[in-house]
Design a protein around this motif. Sequence first.
Motif, PDB file in Angstrom:
ATOM      1  N   ASN A 144       7.160  21.207  -4.938  1.00 47.02           N
ATOM      2  CA  ASN A 144       5.811  21.728  -5.174  1.00 47.02           C
ATOM      3  C   ASN A 144       5.842  22.613  -6.430  1.00 47.02           C
ATOM      4  N   PRO A 145       6.018  21.994  -7.591  1.00 46.07           N
ATOM      5  CA  PRO A 145       6.188  22.805  -8.806  1.00 46.07           C
ATOM      6  C   PRO A 145       4.887  23.217  -9.475  1.00 46.07           C
ATOM      7  N   PHE A 146       3.758  22.553  -9.136  1.00 45.59           N
ATOM      8  CA  PHE A 146       2.513  22.825  -9.861  1.00 45.59           C
ATOM      9  C   PHE A 146       1.304  22.974  -8.935  1.00 45.59           C
ATOM     10  N   GLY A 147       1.529  23.380  -7.690  1.00 46.72           N
ATOM     11  CA  GLY A 147       0.416  23.653  -6.789  1.00 46.72           C
ATOM     12  C   GLY A 147       0.072  22.532  -5.839  1.00 46.72           C
ATOM     13  N   ILE A 148       0.747  21.368  -5.931  1.00 45.17           N
ATOM     14  CA  ILE A 148       0.532  20.257  -5.003  1.00 45.17           C
ATOM     15  C   ILE A 148       1.882  19.880  -4.401  1.00 45.17           C
ATOM     16  N   ASP A 149       1.938  19.819  -3.103  1.00 45.93           N
ATOM     17  CA  ASP A 149       3.189  19.567  -2.385  1.00 45.93           C
ATOM     18  C   ASP A 149       3.394  18.059  -2.210  1.00 45.93           C
ATOM     19  N   LEU A 150       4.515  17.542  -2.730  1.00 45.27           N
ATOM     20  CA  LEU A 150       4.780  16.110  -2.648  1.00 45.27           C
ATOM     21  C   LEU A 150       4.873  15.640  -1.198  1.00 45.27           C
ATOM     22  N   LEU A 151       5.623  16.336  -0.373  1.00 45.65           N
ATOM     23  CA  LEU A 151       5.759  15.938   1.024  1.00 45.65           C
ATOM     24  C   LEU A 151       4.427  16.037   1.757  1.00 45.65           C
ATOM     25  N   SER A 171      -1.936  21.012   2.423  1.00 44.16           N
ATOM     26  CA  SER A 171      -2.829  21.982   1.782  1.00 44.16           C
ATOM     27  C   SER A 171      -2.025  23.205   1.363  1.00 44.16           C
ATOM     28  N   THR A 172      -1.629  23.248   0.121  1.00 46.21           N
ATOM     29  CA  THR A 172      -0.877  24.376  -0.404  1.00 46.21           C
ATOM     30  C   THR A 172      -1.786  25.584  -0.568  1.00 46.21           C
ATOM     31  N   LEU A 173      -1.193  26.733  -0.854  1.00 46.33           N
ATOM     32  CA  LEU A 173      -2.012  27.932  -1.075  1.00 46.33           C
ATOM     33  C   LEU A 173      -2.988  27.744  -2.229  1.00 46.33           C
ATOM     34  N   PRO A 174      -2.568  27.191  -3.388  1.00 47.31           N
ATOM     35  CA  PRO A 174      -3.558  26.954  -4.450  1.00 47.31           C
ATOM     36  C   PRO A 174      -4.687  26.032  -3.999  1.00 47.31           C
ATOM     37  N   GLU A 231       1.886  28.371   5.475  1.00 47.87           N
ATOM     38  CA  GLU A 231       0.997  27.546   4.668  1.00 47.87           C
ATOM     39  C   GLU A 231       1.651  26.836   3.487  1.00 47.87           C
ATOM     40  N   ASP A 232       2.770  27.328   2.971  1.00 47.21           N
ATOM     41  CA  ASP A 232       3.284  26.723   1.728  1.00 47.21           C
ATOM     42  C   ASP A 232       4.758  27.079   1.544  1.00 47.21           C
ATOM     43  N   ARG A 233       5.620  26.563   2.432  1.00 43.10           N
ATOM     44  CA  ARG A 233       7.025  26.957   2.398  1.00 43.10           C
ATOM     45  C   ARG A 233       7.745  26.471   1.143  1.00 43.10           C
ATOM     46  N   ARG A 234       7.267  25.386   0.532  1.00 45.16           N
ATOM     47  CA  ARG A 234       7.939  24.842  -0.658  1.00 45.16           C
ATOM     48  C   ARG A 234       7.287  25.309  -1.952  1.00 45.16           C
ATOM     49  N   LEU A 235       6.500  26.401  -1.890  1.00 46.17           N
ATOM     50  CA  LEU A 235       5.813  26.925  -3.065  1.00 46.17           C
ATOM     51  C   LEU A 235       6.801  27.250  -4.180  1.00 46.17           C
ATOM     52  N   GLY A 236       6.592  26.662  -5.356  1.00 50.31           N
ATOM     53  CA  GLY A 236       7.431  26.947  -6.509  1.00 50.31           C
ATOM     54  C   GLY A 236       8.732  26.177  -6.560  1.00 50.31           C
ATOM     55  N   THR A 237       8.997  25.340  -5.564  1.00 46.71           N
ATOM     56  CA  THR A 237      10.219  24.533  -5.574  1.00 46.71           C
ATOM     57  C   THR A 237       9.954  23.208  -6.288  1.00 46.71           C
ATOM     58  N   TRP A 238      11.030  22.347  -6.392  1.00 45.77           N
ATOM     59  CA  TRP A 238      10.859  21.079  -7.096  1.00 45.77           C
ATOM     60  C   TRP A 238       9.932  20.127  -6.350  1.00 45.77           C
ATOM     61  N   ILE A 264       0.843  -1.209   0.000  1.00 49.92           N
ATOM     62  CA  ILE A 264       0.000   0.000   0.000  1.00 49.92           C
ATOM     63  C   ILE A 264       0.873   1.251   0.000  1.00 49.92           C
ATOM     64  N   ALA A 265       1.923   1.233   0.815  1.00 47.66           N
ATOM     65  CA  ALA A 265       2.809   2.398   0.888  1.00 47.66           C
ATOM     66  C   ALA A 265       3.490   2.643  -0.450  1.00 47.66           C
ATOM     67  N   PHE A 266       3.903   1.553  -1.109  1.00 47.51           N
ATOM     68  CA  PHE A 266       4.575   1.705  -2.395  1.00 47.51           C
ATOM     69  C   PHE A 266       3.652   2.332  -3.436  1.00 47.51           C
ATOM     70  N   PHE A 267       2.457   1.775  -3.551  1.00 49.49           N
ATOM     71  CA  PHE A 267       1.536   2.309  -4.554  1.00 49.49           C
ATOM     72  C   PHE A 267       1.100   3.740  -4.212  1.00 49.49           C
ATOM     73  N   TYR A 268       0.987   4.041  -2.921  1.00 48.98           N
ATOM     74  CA  TYR A 268       0.624   5.415  -2.551  1.00 48.98           C
ATOM     75  C   TYR A 268       1.745   6.379  -2.920  1.00 48.98           C
ATOM     76  N   ALA A 269       3.007   5.935  -2.714  1.00 49.26           N
ATOM     77  CA  ALA A 269       4.136   6.788  -3.090  1.00 49.26           C
ATOM     78  C   ALA A 269       4.167   7.023  -4.597  1.00 49.26           C
ATOM     79  N   VAL A 270       3.887   5.941  -5.371  1.00 51.90           N
ATOM     80  CA  VAL A 270       3.815   6.093  -6.831  1.00 51.90           C
ATOM     81  C   VAL A 270       2.688   7.061  -7.206  1.00 51.90           C
ATOM     82  N   PHE A 271       1.542   6.889  -6.514  1.00 51.65           N
ATOM     83  CA  PHE A 271       0.418   7.798  -6.764  1.00 51.65           C
ATOM     84  C   PHE A 271       0.811   9.247  -6.492  1.00 51.65           C
ATOM     85  N   ALA A 272       1.507   9.497  -5.384  1.00 42.63           N
ATOM     86  CA  ALA A 272       1.902  10.853  -5.014  1.00 42.63           C
ATOM     87  C   ALA A 272       2.836  11.452  -6.056  1.00 42.63           C
ATOM     88  N   VAL A 273       3.813  10.651  -6.516  1.00 42.13           N
ATOM     89  CA  VAL A 273       4.759  11.148  -7.521  1.00 42.13           C
ATOM     90  C   VAL A 273       4.042  11.461  -8.833  1.00 42.13           C
TER      91      VAL A 273
END
Length: 842
Positions: free
Chosen positions: A158-165, A191-194, A149-156, A45-54
């Motif tokens: 969180n490049p498109f409005g969703i934060d991987l971590l 919950s990112t700013l977008p 609320e979104d310290r990783r905004l615009g970084t690798w 489950i963890a593996f597939f969830y990580a793949v889903f997140a990526v």
Amino acid sequence: MLAAFRFMVVALEGALALPIKVLHFLTYSVMLNPRLGPLRHLFTIAFFYAVFAVLLVYVVAPIRGLAGDIWNGEKLRYDSERWLGTAIYDRKGHFVGTFDARLDSQRDVNYTGVPIEDPATGYVANPDHKSIPVKVVPEWYWRCLVYHEDRRLGTWLNPFGIDLLGVLKIPFSTIERSIRARSLHFGVGGSTLPMQLARIVRKTPPRLDESVLEKIDRKLSEWWLAPVIYRALTKDGNMRPLKEWAANHLWLAQRAGGGDLYGVEMAARVIFAKPASALSIAEQFVLASAVNRPIILLEGSERLNDVRIDRWRYVVDVRARKCASALIRDSETQKEVWFELTRIAHGPPDPKVRPELERTLERYGPRLAMRARANPALRANILIPAARYGAREEMKAEYGHGWRQYVRGVELTFDVTENRRFRDAVIKRLAKLQERWAAQIDPDFSLDVGAVRSGAGPRKMVPDVTIVAANARGEIVRYFEATETAPYFGSPSARNTETGGYEPERESRAIASIGKMIAAIVIANEGRDTLDTLYVDDQAPERGLESCRRGGKLRRGRKARVAFACSLNRPIEWRLAKFSQRRLGRLAQRLGFNMPPAPSPAERTPPSTAIVRGMITASPRKVHQLAGLVLASLTGRSRAPVPLPSLIRSWDRSELTNKDRANGDGDGDKGPRSEGATSDLVPARFIRPRARKMLAAFLSRPLCYQYRGRRHGTLKRLARWCAERRRDIRLHFAKTGTQVTRDPDATVDAWIAGGIQFANGAAYSYVVLVGTGNSQRPWARKLHAAQVAAPLLEVLLEDLAKKARKRPAGAKRSARPERPAHSKRPARPKRPAVAAARPGRT
């Protein structure tokens, strides 16, 4: 060279093989390894969830952002525009409130709590909120907001409005919360700013009573919309739109008198009683820290009050202090911010209002005063109930339905407290008039505005009651209207439903005997008449030629003073008929009035008749401008342009306005600048210098005329306001008019227009109107201007006299007019309007 090529091939093979090896390892060594027992399912489950997140962050989000921007980007920008409110300030620049959502919206306003879909177009109007847009996003507010609320905004990450971590954090927080609660609780985080802006768009903030399925559905919805918002607001690397959305649309306060507060500007005005541009660093930190922890403004139960104070201290002492510690590098500045935060935390989060406005709220809306302090829209409803509609119509006349794209705020021309006091006095006088003339008022109508608004007694209609006064600059200083259609700015039938603009040529409201003001200008300009000049009256009585008697069958000469004092149609019509009809018609049109239509040129009403009998049509605002034109001429301002009277002293215009002006284009929804587009009227072009003395004499007679010690004239009730009898009045003129149907006793409109200048130089023009403007709908019988409009004018004059006494001693005075002339203030011009001919009566 060959060795380098071999190395690159090997590296490429390794890179391609690595994912396969990792997948092979996870498959056979973890997921299918029986020695791990039940743990292998957890690893799976963890593996597939990580793949889903990526995949979600790096594949789905960019594709969804690009595609969604094409299909939904424009709608998001339109929704944002629709949610921006329009601020209202008083003459001193103090914040009065905002327009109610029903007024401050375009045609698809949605003030319900759920989305509304238009089946024809597929457009979905999400629930509205209203926020005042900021001109410049406060820098420390943005920094603190991103920190929380979104310290990783615009970084690798969180490049498109969703934060991987943030996405990966959800399973861990789910386990932690479930163990703590001993039941299944869906985790939080990421919950990112977008994504938070997506909640605002969909009106789906987190709730304490959310079920697991509801929370999952909301999170999926946020992931689906956030990349679109991010893409639409950060094109070409420009972060400014995203910053503005974050400053304008985030929820910052609740329990705000029936509506939540969104945006920095609105919250700053209510919580700190200052604009966002004047916020200190500590105050910016407080507002940024209120995101996801909205400030509770109003007190309630004992338990709620405890929560309210605890929330406030947590926002100020914990979250805001974290920003101060992490973001401020200068130690001295940091200490100052800490001290200010300590001071802020000690006081409860009570909404703040200017003392004068607060006293006005307590006096005129005691039951709603507390809520109104926290609710800017409710506050404006109490303080300026009628001016809201008038200001909106003035903005629509300037820009059409799309006025909100050009206007961010307006500063009114009058003192809110003084005008509210005046409104209260008028309502009391209207109640007395209803009681006095109830037998002659149509049973479907009532002048008792207070009783009708409160719902006391049978449901009745209120005729248009308009009382407006303007100063020498055309700024409206007193404004009263009893209905919500703002008839002062023109009849609803003359407003273009497509553009929203007012079209004067469609105006159908006849001005009755007010038209005799134009006749007085024409006669005075010729320079041949005096007050004793005889005019032929072919309906003169046998006796009382020096009085206001009428209705006889004799042909006699009546003095000009009597004709104008008593507003006699036949004598003035006889005199005006001696002038060129073509020139009379052109003069009326140049002044902005419409001649009555005719089936054919042969059946056209002669301009002299139309002017004297008041068959020409115009809005009360245009009539007011005519009175202002006369006042300006009689008070020595003949060469100063006379604008249409305005409720708006200054405009807070949007950048779109400035850009359009620079480019010389608009957006296609901009309505005609109807009345504002015509040039101001210059008195010297209409009234000759030699005519001023006689013009003042003619138009002052309704107030001042007396014969053998007895007062006559249509305004003899107000004879004490005649300038010839008072030291404190330098000039006063007025003209009455009563519009009727073919039945001479059926009252449609009662008019008074005029101007007054006090001894200290303060000069005001005014117009008073009571009626329906509809010849098919009279509201009373045998009621004329002297009976219903004159008592209302008396209230206005008493109020203006008090205002004039407050005039600064060093204020510049206008040139002293020749006695017995009277002064009046100008208004802005209006284009001619078309209307049906109607019989007029004084």
